[in-house]
Scaffold this motif. Structure first.
Motif, PDB file in Angstrom:
ATOM      1  N   LYS A  60       0.830  -1.209   0.000  1.00  0.00           N
ATOM      2  CA  LYS A  60       0.000   0.000   0.000  1.00  0.00           C
ATOM      3  C   LYS A  60       0.864   1.259   0.000  1.00  0.00           C
ATOM      4  CE  LYS A  60      -4.011  -1.937   2.468  1.00  0.00           C
ATOM      5  NZ  LYS A  60      -4.802  -1.854   3.718  1.00  0.00           N
ATOM      6  N   ALA A  61       1.888   1.254   0.850  1.00  0.00           N
ATOM      7  CA  ALA A  61       2.752   2.436   0.952  1.00  0.00           C
ATOM      8  C   ALA A  61       3.492   2.697  -0.352  1.00  0.00           C
ATOM      9  CB  ALA A  61       3.737   2.259   2.103  1.00  0.00           C
ATOM     10  N   ILE A  62       4.022   1.645  -0.968  1.00  0.00           N
ATOM     11  CA  ILE A  62       4.737   1.826  -2.234  1.00  0.00           C
ATOM     12  C   ILE A  62       3.758   2.220  -3.340  1.00  0.00           C
ATOM     13  CG2 ILE A  62       6.003   0.602  -4.056  1.00  0.00           C
ATOM     14  CD1 ILE A  62       7.592  -0.780  -1.972  1.00  0.00           C
ATOM     15  N   GLY A  63       2.548   1.658  -3.283  1.00  0.00           N
ATOM     16  CA  GLY A  63       1.524   2.032  -4.258  1.00  0.00           C
ATOM     17  C   GLY A  63       1.223   3.522  -4.190  1.00  0.00           C
ATOM     18  N   ARG A  64       1.097   4.040  -2.951  1.00  0.00           N
ATOM     19  CA  ARG A  64       0.839   5.481  -2.793  1.00  0.00           C
ATOM     20  C   ARG A  64       2.032   6.301  -3.273  1.00  0.00           C
ATOM     21  NH1 ARG A  64      -1.854   3.625   2.011  1.00  0.00           N
ATOM     22  NH2 ARG A  64       0.064   3.824   3.234  1.00  0.00           N
ATOM     23  N   LEU A  65       3.229   5.772  -3.069  1.00  0.00           N
ATOM     24  CA  LEU A  65       4.440   6.452  -3.523  1.00  0.00           C
ATOM     25  C   LEU A  65       4.474   6.540  -5.050  1.00  0.00           C
ATOM     26  CD1 LEU A  65       7.331   7.588  -2.904  1.00  0.00           C
ATOM     27  CD2 LEU A  65       8.149   5.226  -3.071  1.00  0.00           C
ATOM     28  N   MET A  66       3.959   5.491  -5.709  1.00  0.00           N
ATOM     29  CA  MET A  66       4.000   5.422  -7.169  1.00  0.00           C
ATOM     30  C   MET A  66       2.740   5.985  -7.825  1.00  0.00           C
ATOM     31  SD  MET A  66       6.913   4.287  -7.524  1.00  0.00           S
ATOM     32  CE  MET A  66       6.876   4.199  -9.303  1.00  0.00           C
ATOM     33  N   ARG A  67       1.860   6.569  -7.028  1.00  0.00           N
ATOM     34  CA  ARG A  67       0.595   7.096  -7.537  1.00  0.00           C
ATOM     35  C   ARG A  67       0.830   8.014  -8.732  1.00  0.00           C
ATOM     36  NH1 ARG A  67      -4.436   5.071  -6.313  1.00  0.00           N
ATOM     37  NH2 ARG A  67      -6.031   6.667  -6.512  1.00  0.00           N
ATOM     38  N   THR A  68       0.157   7.734  -9.788  1.00  0.00           N
ATOM     39  CA  THR A  68       0.205   8.506 -11.053  1.00  0.00           C
ATOM     40  C   THR A  68       1.547   8.381 -11.789  1.00  0.00           C
ATOM     41  OG1 THR A  68       1.038  10.626 -10.151  1.00  0.00           O
ATOM     42  CG2 THR A  68      -1.346  10.235 -10.036  1.00  0.00           C
ATOM     43  N   GLN A  69       2.472   7.576 -11.284  1.00  0.00           N
ATOM     44  CA  GLN A  69       3.749   7.374 -11.985  1.00  0.00           C
ATOM     45  C   GLN A  69       3.561   6.248 -13.002  1.00  0.00           C
ATOM     46  OE1 GLN A  69       6.350   9.257 -11.578  1.00  0.00           O
ATOM     47  NE2 GLN A  69       5.828  10.323  -9.689  1.00  0.00           N
ATOM     48  N   THR A  70       3.595   6.579 -14.264  1.00  0.00           N
ATOM     49  CA  THR A  70       3.349   5.552 -15.290  1.00  0.00           C
ATOM     50  C   THR A  70       4.563   5.316 -16.181  1.00  0.00           C
ATOM     51  OG1 THR A  70       2.416   7.257 -16.740  1.00  0.00           O
ATOM     52  CG2 THR A  70       0.881   6.003 -15.362  1.00  0.00           C
ATOM     53  N   GLU A  71       5.675   5.934 -15.829  1.00  0.00           N
ATOM     54  CA  GLU A  71       6.903   5.739 -16.600  1.00  0.00           C
ATOM     55  C   GLU A  71       7.716   4.593 -16.006  1.00  0.00           C
ATOM     56  OE1 GLU A  71       7.643   7.302 -19.388  1.00  0.00           O
ATOM     57  OE2 GLU A  71       5.777   8.443 -19.256  1.00  0.00           O
ATOM     58  N   GLY A  72       8.223   3.746 -16.879  1.00  0.00           N
ATOM     59  CA  GLY A  72       8.997   2.590 -16.424  1.00  0.00           C
ATOM     60  C   GLY A  72      10.230   2.970 -15.633  1.00  0.00           C
TER      61      GLY A  72
ATOM     62  N   ASN B 207      15.603   3.038   1.863  1.00  0.00           N
ATOM     63  CA  ASN B 207      16.006   4.340   1.343  1.00  0.00           C
ATOM     64  C   ASN B 207      14.864   5.053   0.619  1.00  0.00           C
ATOM     65  OD1 ASN B 207      18.573   3.842   2.277  1.00  0.00           O
ATOM     66  ND2 ASN B 207      19.269   2.950   0.351  1.00  0.00           N
ATOM     67  N   LEU B 208      13.724   4.381   0.497  1.00  0.00           N
ATOM     68  CA  LEU B 208      12.604   4.971  -0.224  1.00  0.00           C
ATOM     69  C   LEU B 208      12.014   6.146   0.548  1.00  0.00           C
ATOM     70  CD1 LEU B 208      10.738   1.792  -1.488  1.00  0.00           C
ATOM     71  CD2 LEU B 208      12.157   3.341  -2.820  1.00  0.00           C
ATOM     72  N   GLU B 209      11.374   7.003  -0.191  1.00  0.00           N
ATOM     73  CA  GLU B 209      10.756   8.209   0.390  1.00  0.00           C
ATOM     74  C   GLU B 209       9.750   7.854   1.483  1.00  0.00           C
ATOM     75  OE1 GLU B 209       7.561  11.415  -1.261  1.00  0.00           O
ATOM     76  OE2 GLU B 209       9.198  10.875  -2.603  1.00  0.00           O
ATOM     77  N   SER B 210       9.058   6.725   1.294  1.00  0.00           N
ATOM     78  CA  SER B 210       7.988   6.360   2.233  1.00  0.00           C
ATOM     79  C   SER B 210       8.422   5.250   3.194  1.00  0.00           C
ATOM     80  CB  SER B 210       6.748   5.898   1.464  1.00  0.00           C
ATOM     81  OG  SER B 210       7.079   4.825   0.601  1.00  0.00           O
TER      82      SER B 210
END
Length: 518
Positions: free
Chosen positions: A369-381, A394-397
């Motif tokens: 869920k947390a990574i999904g929210r981090l990637m929200r609207t990110q559609t670039e590979g 090291n991830l933002e979330s």
């Protein structure tokens, strides 16, 4: 880990300094005053370690300060070992010591400068100076008498069901059957445990059951309590009373409250959810559930917990842990939070990275869920590749991904923290045996033989069971005698181990300074 390692080593140092034979020999070598000064400075620093344990994760200056203390503690330990070894050598060779003592009287003092005192005094002075400098560099730490309560944010949890639950159909069906039918019990109520790793979805599953219409129709009274790390019998009982009573009453003490609660529950079939129970004290549990015995037969208590010890004391000899989501369900949950869709069919180019992220998260819903929210609207590979290739810590979330795991780690004693961090040496999916791991801990000198006259092996087995009961280890799918660590637990061990343990998964370039520390 830095605090745990430093605390454990400082404890060993004080034990060595307190040894009578050690002190006697130190006096004979004229280094007793230097050791006393060193111990005094170390005591001042030791008083700060409790505060440091709660700041090292979020405060880089505290972590660096603890690292310096840890490496200095190793130097102190080396010097004390040198003294202890020399003392033992003298003790084992009294005859030769007597003869050399006579010879020594004939040699002028200027020629006996290469004594232990002469060799160690400069080292001790240098170490004491460094310790005093470290004390002055205190990064804002204060002396704390009690372990402060950790803010778990669990008070924000409610019984209301999320709109994005994925999977758990099999678990729901099995647990619903136990709730509505179950087995006959000699008590009026029985316990339904949901046990598993932090972030695996225990609370979510409890919400699914609690909000099911068949459950609401079956039970006359229902209550949901978020327990968390503070097991306050009065507060828990008060929350249950407020949930099942129509009037708003104030109570002066626990006796009045529980007497009133017993009357409310009397001859009624009730369901109480105790979410996120940490307490392992059986007496506390017995005191809490006294009013429950007045309920009607078929009453239930759902307990969600990551600790198994209390349940074992209650009589649960075998517990089924809640597993991570299946690969397909985990992929669906990630797609839901990242792209607002049920799957990656319409984003086929992102599916390989998504599958890698799912594997990296080990199917843990909280992390997905947390990574999904981090990637929200990110559609670039490219962005998805960055997340896939980044260390999860090291991830933002990062603070959202594994708060439950970090919380479980901070709840451990310093000794258990160090034993767990040692397991960072195991590669992911590595199968290990309890007996072998305990012997490795013993070989490293991590287990104190003097505790309650227990052998190091016996103490090691107890520590292993504590880590197992809190889901730091899991039984391997292949069964006994093997155990394994969840991937994210392995990541946690690696993270907290910091620069104290090194695992060569691949060829690594390291500076000479870093290797010198190991």
């Amino acid at each position: 880990m830095a605090e745990a390692a430093a605390a454990a080593l400082v404890k060993v140092i004080f034990e060595k300094l307190a040894d009578e034979a050690f002190k006697k020999y130190a006096r004979s070598q004229n280094i007793h005053s230097e050791l006393k000064q060193l111990g005094s400075t170390l005591s001042q620093i030791q008083a700060l370690l409790n505060d440091a344990s709660h700041k090292e994760i979020t405060d880089e200056s505290v972590r660096l300060w603890l690292n310096s203390l840890q490496h200095l503690a190793y130097d102190i330990d080396d010097v004390l070992d040198e003294v202890a070894t020399e003392a033992m050598h003298r003790q084992l060779t009294p005859e030769s010591e007597a003869s050399t003592g006579m010879v020594r009287k004939l040699i002028p003092n200027c020629c006996t400068k290469f004594s232990l005192s002469h060799r160690l005094s400069p080292k001790l002075d240098s170490i004491t100076t460094k310790l005093q400098h470290l004390e002055k560099q205190n990064p804002g730490l204060i002396v704390k008498g009690e372990k402060p309560k950790i803010n778990t944010n669990r008070r924000n949890e409610t019984s209301l069901l999320e709109s994005d639950v994925v999977g758990r159909e099999g678990e729901k069906k099995r647990l619903l059957n136990q709730l509505l039918v179950g087995e006959s019990s000699k008590e009026n109520f029985s316990i339904l445990p949901i046990v598993g790793l932090g972030g695996v979805g225990k609370t979510t599953l409890a919400r699914i059951l609690y909000n099911d219409t068949r459950v609401k129709d079956h039970f006359e009274l229902m209550a949901w309590v978020c327990v968390s790390d503070e097991f306050d019998i009065f507060k828990i009982s008060e929350t249950i009373f407020q949930s099942v009573a129509t009037e708003n009453k104030q109570f002066k003490d626990t006796n009045q409250l529980q007497t009133a609660l017993r009357e409310k529950l009397k001859d009624k079939r009730f369901l109480v959810v105790l979410d996120d129970v940490w307490n392992e004290n059986y007496d506390d549990w017995e005191n809490l559930v006294r009013p429950f015995h007045s309920g009607a037969t078929g009453s239930r208590v759902i307990m969600t917990t990551r600790h198994q010890q209390l349940l074992k004391k209650i009589g649960f000899n075998h517990l089924d842990l809640l597993e991570s989501l299946s690969h397909d369900d985990a992929l669906s949950l990630l797609a839901l939070h990242a792209l607002d869709v049920d799957n990656f069919d319409s984003h086929a180019t992102l599916k390989p990275q998504a599958e890698g992220i799912v594997k990296k998260c080990g199917g843990l819903p909280l992390a997905l869920k947390a990574i999904g929210r981090l990637m929200r609207t990110q559609t670039e590979g490219e962005e998805w590749n960055d997340v896939l290739n980044s260390e999860i810590w090291n991830l933002e979330s990062a603070d959202e991904i594994i708060p439950a795991l970090r919380l479980s780690y901070h709840d451990l004693s310093a000794d258990l923290k160090r034993l767990f961090a040692y397991c960072s040496l195991f590669p992911k999916d590595f199968l290990f045996e309890k007996e072998e791991l305990v012997l490795l801990w013993v070989a490293e000198g991590y287990l104190n033989e003097s505790v309650a006259n227990k052998s190091p092996e016996c103490l090691g087995h107890e520590c292993f069971e504590k880590l197992l009961s809190r889901s730091f280890f899991q039984r391997a799918p292949s069964g006994e005698p093997f155990f394994v660590m969840h991937d994210l637990m392995n990541d946690l061990a690696t993270f907290v181990a910091g620069e104290y343990f090194l695992r060569f998964d691949n060829q690594m370039e390291m500076t000479e300074e870093a290797l010198a520390k190991y």
